[in-house]
Design an enzyme around this catalytic site. Structure first.
Site, PDB file in Angstrom:
ATOM      1  N   ARG A 179       7.676  -3.626   2.341  1.00  0.00           N
ATOM      2  CA  ARG A 179       6.732  -3.470   3.456  1.00  0.00           C
ATOM      3  C   ARG A 179       7.449  -3.492   4.807  1.00  0.00           C
ATOM      4  NH1 ARG A 179       5.096  -2.411  -0.700  1.00  0.00           N
ATOM      5  NH2 ARG A 179       3.262  -3.195  -1.789  1.00  0.00           N
ATOM      6  N   SER A 260      -4.585  -5.469   0.691  1.00  0.00           N
ATOM      7  CA  SER A 260      -3.958  -6.790   0.567  1.00  0.00           C
ATOM      8  C   SER A 260      -3.665  -7.360   1.948  1.00  0.00           C
ATOM      9  CB  SER A 260      -2.658  -6.683  -0.227  1.00  0.00           C
ATOM     10  OG  SER A 260      -2.923  -6.269  -1.555  1.00  0.00           O
ATOM     11  N   GLU A 330       0.453  -9.015   5.652  1.00  0.00           N
ATOM     12  CA  GLU A 330       0.826  -7.621   5.471  1.00  0.00           C
ATOM     13  C   GLU A 330       0.047  -6.733   6.429  1.00  0.00           C
ATOM     14  OE1 GLU A 330       0.157  -4.528   1.819  1.00  0.00           O
ATOM     15  OE2 GLU A 330       1.317  -6.335   1.380  1.00  0.00           O
TER      16      GLU A 330
END
Length: 348
Positions: A179, A260, A330
């Site tokens: 990420r 998420s 995230e």
């Protein structure tokens, strides 16, 4: 699209934009959480050339943010200063460029790339069906699903800077992680610029929505060429169907969320830790931890961005206190808090 009046602070008035520019546009209309204050300037480009014209006319100090499907994004209730560039469905060219390569512009949804590749009997992009965003955003954060990550299949990317110049880059130009995608320091000879040149900021982040909404980034992803493998159409389409069925069974896909919320810590899953702390179903205002998947926060209908941000902070604090693990969000938290907001939560 209709021509529009000039941005009041644009540097020139000689080029006419063909896209749509609105002021004080509510971001709640454009984010998957359905929250967020107004964007000061909200631009939807007609095409890549129109985008370049818009960027060249912006003042150098103007904050630039990028927006795809508005997933993986929390816009605070005070909104966003500067210009928001919305690319979903607009920078939408998708084409086969070689026997095993597909080129997708930043506004093409990841799910569409997966289906298109499968129809071409190419494999490797099936996991993108589970990424609820656009290719610009997937590139910016190395989005992944079901064990696959975006940059595993990237052959090259195209970026655009504030002067509207397009560069073609390879994965070797970037530091790529979980990420995480950052442009490496490069020299002028390495740029390969088409059009006007501009100075690069070392390690400049490249944005979503695309795009990760990162103020003052010098370059942003506008397209990618993906390297895939020969496969079978039926097999690829069956895999996509299987992944989507799994997603629908395990995630609250029919409720407003942003995917998420936290990254998975090494060797563990954020959802497991959150559930182990007894936080499934825990709510602040209209924001609740999903009963279906503990790493999802849902808007039950009347949540504010402040509710969601406070719940993110509550989850992170509880997991760290009870389990000794610091969860890293995230989702991107951007924008301004309203003047009356107490300034709670996490994020920049």
């Amino acid at each position: 699209m209709n021509a529009l009046r000039e941005h009041p602070e644009m540097k020139t008035a000689t080029l006419v934009l063909r896209g749509t520019l609105r002021e004080n546009e509510p971001m709640a209309r454009h984010t998957s959480w359905r929250v967020g204050g107004p964007a000061q300037h909200f631009f939807q480009p007609a095409d890549m050339d129109d985008l370049a014209v818009f960027l060249r006319q912006l003042p150098e100090t103007e904050l630039v943010s990028w927006l795809g499907l508005g997933s993986n994004l929390l816009v605070r209730d005070g909104g966003l200063r500067g210009a928001v560039i919305a690319v979903s469905g607009l920078l939408n060219r998708l084409e086969q460029t070689g026997p095993h390569t597909v080129r997708a512009e930043a506004g093409v949804t990841c799910a569409k790339v997966a289906r298109y590749s499968a129809r071409l009997a190419l494999s490797g992009a099936e996991f993108l069906a589970g990424v609820p965003g656009t290719m610009g955003g997937a590139l910016a954060m190395n989005a992944g699903a079901f064990g696959g990550e975006t940059w595993q299949i990237v052959k090259a990317v195209e970026t655009m800077d504030r002067q509207g110049a397009i560069r073609k880059r390879t994965p070797q130009d970037f530091e790529i992680g979980y990420r995480h995608v950052v442009l490496r320091t490069v020299t002028g000879e390495e740029l390969g610029v088409r059009g006007n040149t501009s100075r690069l900021t070392p390690h400049a982040s490249l944005a979503e929505g695309a795009s990760r909404l990162t103020p003052h980034a010098e370059e942003w992803f506008v397209a990618a060429e993906l390297q895939l493998q020969t496969g079978e159409r039926e097999t690829a389409e069956a895999r996509i169907k299987e992944l989507l069925e799994k997603r629908n069974l395990t995630q609250p896909t029919h409720q407003p969320s942003a995917g998420s919320v936290f990254r998975n810590p090494p060797g563990d899953h954020a959802a497991r830790l959150i559930e182990a702390c007894g936080l499934k179903g825990f709510c602040i205002g209209g924001a609740c931890v999903s009963e279906k998947h503990a790493n999802f926060i849902i808007n039950t209908g009347n949540a504010s961005a402040a509710d969601i941000e406070a719940l993110i902070a509550k989850i992170a604090g509880t997991v760290e206190q009870q389990r000794g693990v610091r969860l890293i969000p995230e989702v991107r938290i951007v924008g301004e808090r309203p003047p009356e907001s107490p300034g709670r939560g996490v994020g920049p």
